[in-house]
Structures are given as structure tokens and as C-alpha cells.
Design a protein around this motif. Structure first.
Motif, mmCIF file in Angstrom:
data_model
loop_
_atom_site.group_PDB
_atom_site.id
_atom_site.type_symbol
_atom_site.label_atom_id
_atom_site.label_comp_id
_atom_site.label_asym_id
_atom_site.label_seq_id
_atom_site.Cartn_x
_atom_site.Cartn_y
_atom_site.Cartn_z
ATOM 1 N N LEU A 29 -5.157 -13.078 3.726
ATOM 2 C CA LEU A 29 -4.403 -11.898 3.311
ATOM 3 C C LEU A 29 -3.261 -12.301 2.387
ATOM 4 C CD1 LEU A 29 -3.527 -8.927 3.657
ATOM 5 C CD2 LEU A 29 -2.379 -9.592 5.768
ATOM 6 N N HIS A 30 -2.537 -13.339 2.791
ATOM 7 C CA HIS A 30 -1.412 -13.775 1.969
ATOM 8 C C HIS A 30 -1.908 -14.286 0.607
ATOM 9 C CE1 HIS A 30 2.548 -14.968 0.969
ATOM 10 N NE2 HIS A 30 2.143 -16.195 0.690
ATOM 11 N N ARG A 31 -3.025 -15.009 0.633
ATOM 12 C CA ARG A 31 -3.571 -15.535 -0.621
ATOM 13 C C ARG A 31 -3.975 -14.379 -1.550
ATOM 14 N NH1 ARG A 31 -8.080 -18.618 0.906
ATOM 15 N NH2 ARG A 31 -6.683 -20.153 1.792
ATOM 16 N N GLN A 32 -4.657 -13.398 -0.971
ATOM 17 C CA GLN A 32 -5.073 -12.234 -1.776
ATOM 18 C C GLN A 32 -3.871 -11.522 -2.388
ATOM 19 O OE1 GLN A 32 -7.100 -9.312 0.558
ATOM 20 N NE2 GLN A 32 -8.624 -10.793 1.220
ATOM 21 N N LEU A 33 -2.825 -11.350 -1.573
ATOM 22 C CA LEU A 33 -1.669 -10.598 -2.050
ATOM 23 C C LEU A 33 -0.903 -11.347 -3.133
ATOM 24 C CD1 LEU A 33 -0.227 -9.075 1.274
ATOM 25 C CD2 LEU A 33 -1.366 -7.851 -0.560
ATOM 26 N N THR A 34 -0.940 -12.691 -3.098
ATOM 27 C CA THR A 34 -0.099 -13.437 -4.043
ATOM 28 C C THR A 34 -0.842 -13.955 -5.275
ATOM 29 O OG1 THR A 34 -0.371 -15.375 -2.648
ATOM 30 C CG2 THR A 34 1.659 -14.137 -2.382
ATOM 31 N N THR A 83 6.842 -3.237 -8.358
ATOM 32 C CA THR A 83 6.093 -2.141 -8.993
ATOM 33 C C THR A 83 4.617 -2.224 -8.609
ATOM 34 O OG1 THR A 83 7.627 -2.203 -10.839
ATOM 35 C CG2 THR A 83 5.575 -1.020 -11.209
ATOM 36 N N GLU A 84 4.068 -3.422 -8.681
ATOM 37 C CA GLU A 84 2.653 -3.591 -8.375
ATOM 38 C C GLU A 84 2.379 -3.345 -6.878
ATOM 39 O OE1 GLU A 84 0.299 -3.762 -10.443
ATOM 40 O OE2 GLU A 84 -1.302 -4.119 -8.979
ATOM 41 N N GLU A 85 3.282 -3.837 -6.032
ATOM 42 C CA GLU A 85 3.101 -3.660 -4.576
ATOM 43 C C GLU A 85 3.061 -2.191 -4.192
ATOM 44 O OE1 GLU A 85 5.186 -7.528 -2.422
ATOM 45 O OE2 GLU A 85 6.223 -5.611 -2.411
ATOM 46 N N ILE A 86 4.026 -1.430 -4.690
ATOM 47 C CA ILE A 86 4.067 -0.024 -4.274
ATOM 48 C C ILE A 86 2.972 0.792 -4.964
ATOM 49 C CG2 ILE A 86 6.492 -0.017 -3.546
ATOM 50 C CD1 ILE A 86 7.272 1.148 -6.168
ATOM 51 N N ALA A 87 2.577 0.383 -6.186
ATOM 52 C CA ALA A 87 1.474 1.097 -6.859
ATOM 53 C C ALA A 87 0.185 0.905 -6.058
ATOM 54 C CB ALA A 87 1.302 0.590 -8.288
#
Ligand SMILES: [Fe+2]
Ligand SMILES: [Fe+2]
Length: 314
Positions: free
Chosen positions: A276-281, A174-178
Motif C-alpha cells: 500500500l505504501h509503495r503504491q501510494l508513493t 492536491t493529488e492525494e485529495i483528488a
């Protein structure tokens, strides 16, 4: 739950579910100027060797990343969420009432529709742009992580673990697609696709979280302890990524970079990739910890963890 409340939830699905009212998303004429996926999520796109190839190469890389994302979401929906909903419907988890089964059916319908919309979009995009997906995945990192964790459990615990894993996955999705839907720099059809999807996923997240909260109190203590102990490692694996960056290498090979250039691009974009991975997770991890607390899953007891690890080592 009161009948009036149940009626309201069902009426809302009839009024708001995207499968009930959204028109088909038509991909317009393709232009390689439009971003179909965020540049910020593409560690290799800003590398000088990639930049000097021009817009078409950048568009090719972003299209491949978008295809992978959409295929990945479709896999999660058709292999994981629908399966869990079918298990709820068919009593693999005891004590699921008729109204929760009715909602499980709406999830099955919604997810089937989302997977259809995503594949329709990929096919139109491919037709308009001439960019063919380099791979059609049959699994992905998240699904593999859930399967790995489930395989370590006795069969009797697996349906409940699947429900917990789906509850977490739906929250993350939900958060990813939002976030993608809010990105004003992206092609409008792509953000519409994401926003439509988010509306349904918000409902799913709430449904699974409520169900899991109820179920948690009914689970035997041994199951609760087991899930609590495995959660930190599971989240680490679930939110992990392919650190060997195989898919990016494959895209760069398809762009006809030499093996030396590929190694150079990968090496010189490594810090962007890690950031990027750190920010996303990072934020996701905080949100999932909060959700786990709401469900009733507490931090594992560190003494018990230390003992368990010591006995593993022995
Ligand atoms: Fe979905
Ligand atoms: Fe969903």
C-alpha cells in the motif's frame, strides 16, 4: 505579468474559491455500512480477526483513519502552508512582488477555510457516529520531515527551503485529495469535501510552482547546490511512513484485541501495508521528480554525493 492577466487571476479567485461560494458540508445520519475512508488504504481491515468482528469494527477503524487524514491535512495547512505564505507576505524571502503577495493572502484565506471545514466535518462525524478520535495529532510525518531537513540548514537558507518544501507538499496534497475525491465507493459527503478542496489546491500548486521556479534562478549557487544534494534523502523521509505502525496498534487496542492478536494482525498484514505504501508513493515520487526538473532542480551530481558521503563517514 500583465495587469489584464493579474485581474483575471483575482477574478477567478472571487468566482471559484470554495470559501466564496460553497455551502457548509452537513454530515447526514451515520451508517456503519457507508465507507468514510477507502478500505484499500487500511491494511488491517481485511484481516480475518478484524472481519469476524463485523461491520461496526471496520467502520470504527476507517473512521479513525479518516480523522487522522483530515487532522494531518489541517496541520499541513495551518502549520506549514499558511506559515510559508505569511513569510512571503512579510518579506522573509526577498523580491516577492505585490501581486504574489496578494495571492499569498488568498492561500492563507483558503487554507484557514479548509482547516475549518475539516474540523467541522470531524466534529459532525464524531457527533453522528459516536466515534471519538483516538488522538488529535500536533504534528505528522511530513511536517517532522520538513522540520528535520530545515534544521540541518544555515538559518539564511531556511525560508527558501520552506518555500521549496511547501511547493512539493502542495503538489502531493492536491493529488492525494483528488484521488480520494474520485473514489466512488466512499460516503458522498467525504468525496464532496475532497473535490471542493482539490479545486483550490490545484490553484495553490500552480502558484507555488511558478513562484519557486522564479525564485530558483535568483538563489545563490551554494543554496541551489545544497538543496539539490539534500533532495533525494528529503523526499525519502517526506514520503516515508511509520514502519512500526503505532497508530494501527493503538486502534486495535481500542477495539479490545489482545496484545497477541494485535501482533498477529500487524504481522500478517505487513505485506499489504508495505504494498500500500509503495503504491501510494511510487507515482508521487515520479511526479515530484518531474516538478523538481520544471523548477530547475537537477539530479544531484553522483560524484559530489559520493565525496560528501565519504567525508561524512570520515
Ligand atoms: Fe488546503
Ligand atoms: Fe493549499
Amino acid at each position: 505579468m500583465l495587469i489584464a492577466e493579474q485581474n483575471e487571476i483575482t477574478a477567478q479567485w472571487y468566482q471559484r474559491a470554495t470559501v466564496r461560494y460553497t455551502p457548509r458540508i452537513i454530515v447526514p445520519d451515520y451508517s456503519d455500512e457507508e465507507l468514510i475512508y477507502p478500505l484499500a488504504r487500511c491494511a488491517v481491515c481485511e484481516h480475518p480477526l478484524v472481519l469476524e468482528r463485523g461491520q461496526a469494527t471496520r467502520a470504527f477503524i476507517l473512521a479513525q483513519a479518516a480523522y487522522q487524514f483530515l487532522y494531518g491535512v489541517g496541520l499541513l495547512e495551518t502549520k506549514f502552508v499558511i506559515q510559508c505564505s505569511l513569510d512571503l507576505l512579510h518579506n522573509q524571502i526577498p523580491g516577492i512582488g505585490e501581486f504574489d503577495k496578494l495571492q499569498a493572502l488568498t492561500v492563507i484565506i483558503d487554507e484557514g477555510y479548509h482547516a475549518h471545514v475539516a474540523l467541522d466535518y470531524i466534529m459532525q462525524m464524531q457527533h453522528q457516529s459516536g466515534i471519538t478520535p483516538l488522538q488529535v495529532p500536533e504534528s505528522n510525518h511530513k511536517l517532522d520531515a520538513a522540520a528535520r531537513a530545515s534544521a540541518t540548514l544555515p538559518p539564511a537558507m531556511r525560508p527558501d527551503f520552506q518555500l521549496l518544501a511547501v511547493t512539493l507538499a502542495e503538489n502531493v496534497l492536491t493529488e492525494e485529495i483528488a484521488t480520494l475525491g474520485r473514489d466512488k465507493g466512499l460516503a458522498q459527503t467525504f468525496t464532496t469535501l475532497m473535490m471542493d478542496h482539490t479545486r483550490d489546491e490545484g490553484r495553490h500548486s500552480g502558484y507555488f510552482a511558478d513562484l519557486m521556479k522564479k525564485r530558483w534562478t535568483q538563489l545563490p549557487q551554494a543554496t541551489r547546490d545544497q538543496f539539490t544534494q539534500m533532495m533525494p534523502d528529503y523526499l525519502e523521509d517526506f514520503l516515508g511512513t511509520d514502519t512500526t505502525r503505532q497508530f494501527e496498534r493503538r486502534i486495535l487496542r481500542a477495539c479490545k484485541f489482545t496484545p497477541q492478536q494485535i501482533e498477529q494482525i500487524i504481522a500478517e498484514s505487513e505485506s499489504e501495508f508495505i504494498d500500500l505504501h509503495r503504491q501510494l508513493t511510487q507515482k508521487t515520487r515520479i511526479r515530484l521528480d518531474r516538478l523538481l526538473k520544471q523548477i530547475g532542480v537537477r539530479e544531484p551530481d553522483t560524484n559530489t554525493t559520493a565525496t560528501a558521503h565519504a567525508s561524512d563517514a570520515a
